[in-house]
Motif scaffolding. Sequence first.
Motif, short mmCIF file in Angstrom:
data_model
loop_
_atom_site.label_atom_id
_atom_site.label_comp_id
_atom_site.label_asym_id
_atom_site.label_seq_id
_atom_site.Cartn_x
_atom_site.Cartn_y
_atom_site.Cartn_z
N ALA A 96 0.73 -1.32 -0.02
CA ALA A 96 0.20 0.01 0.00
C ALA A 96 0.97 1.07 0.07
O ALA A 96 0.72 2.18 -0.87
CB ALA A 96 -0.87 -0.04 1.31
N VAL A 97 1.93 1.14 0.73
CA VAL A 97 2.64 2.52 0.73
C VAL A 97 3.60 2.65 -0.50
O VAL A 97 3.83 3.75 -0.99
CB VAL A 97 3.80 2.46 2.08
CG1 VAL A 97 4.83 3.23 2.08
CG2 VAL A 97 3.02 2.41 3.34
N ALA A 102 4.32 5.44 -5.69
CA ALA A 102 4.58 5.41 -7.13
C ALA A 102 3.75 6.24 -7.59
O ALA A 102 3.97 6.96 -8.57
CB ALA A 102 4.29 3.90 -7.45
N ALA A 103 2.50 6.60 -7.17
CA ALA A 103 1.54 7.30 -7.43
C ALA A 103 2.05 8.87 -7.16
O ALA A 103 1.87 9.68 -8.22
CB ALA A 103 0.10 7.46 -6.85
N ALA A 104 2.79 9.25 -6.24
CA ALA A 104 3.23 10.31 -6.07
C ALA A 104 4.42 10.85 -6.85
O ALA A 104 4.34 11.69 -7.52
CB ALA A 104 3.63 10.54 -4.63
N SER A 111 10.48 9.64 -13.46
CA SER A 111 10.71 8.37 -14.25
C SER A 111 10.87 7.34 -13.12
O SER A 111 11.29 7.60 -12.04
CB SER A 111 11.91 8.39 -15.14
OG SER A 111 13.10 8.33 -14.25
N PHE A 112 10.61 6.06 -13.57
CA PHE A 112 10.80 5.00 -12.76
C PHE A 112 12.25 4.83 -12.10
O PHE A 112 12.38 4.69 -11.06
CB PHE A 112 10.58 3.47 -13.46
CG PHE A 112 10.74 2.46 -12.79
CD1 PHE A 112 9.87 1.94 -11.74
CD2 PHE A 112 11.88 1.46 -12.79
CE1 PHE A 112 10.01 0.88 -11.18
CE2 PHE A 112 12.30 0.56 -12.06
CZ PHE A 112 11.05 0.12 -11.14
N ALA A 113 13.09 5.07 -12.95
CA ALA A 113 14.64 5.08 -12.52
C ALA A 113 14.68 6.12 -11.42
O ALA A 113 15.52 6.01 -10.63
CB ALA A 113 15.58 5.30 -13.63
N GLU A 114 14.14 7.40 -11.71
CA GLU A 114 14.29 8.32 -10.55
C GLU A 114 13.82 7.87 -9.28
O GLU A 114 14.18 8.42 -8.24
CB GLU A 114 13.92 9.56 -11.16
CG GLU A 114 14.78 10.50 -12.16
CD GLU A 114 13.87 11.61 -12.96
OE1 GLU A 114 14.40 12.60 -13.30
OE2 GLU A 114 12.76 11.39 -13.05
N ALA A 115 12.59 7.31 -9.37
CA ALA A 115 11.88 7.11 -8.26
C ALA A 115 12.51 5.93 -7.56
O ALA A 115 12.63 6.16 -6.19
CB ALA A 115 10.50 6.50 -8.43
#
Length: 126
Positions: A96-97, A102-104, A111-115
């Motif tokens: 859930a977290v 991911a939404a934030a 980007s995915f890599a940045e996240a």
Amino acid sequence: MSAQAVFPGEWRPSQTSSVPLFEQLRLRIIDLADSGTLPVGSRLPAVRKLAEQLDVAPHTVARSYKELEAAGVVATRGRNGTVVCARDERYSVLAAVAAEYAAAARAQGASFAEAVQLLAAAYDET
């Protein structure tokens, strides 16, 4: 065998380690829960009692328990004490977290890599 007989047992945090005492305790409880040595529902010692057994400040134990509870590893049930949660419960909390993060990240245009990089940096800081 009760959780108190298994934990803390002979284990003590290393006063000379670079890893903070609360983190050593947190990791020890996670290891014991993951291995099944502390089965689901096992009641952990009260904060003051465990602090005395481990020769650490009560705040050290309280911080470990608080972080374990936030991660879904344990649950505090008032007078019934702190107990080990089911692994599925922990993963549900983490999932859930993770979905919120991911939404934030997407909402901010990351980007995915940045996240992942930000998550790795945050994980290493704690």
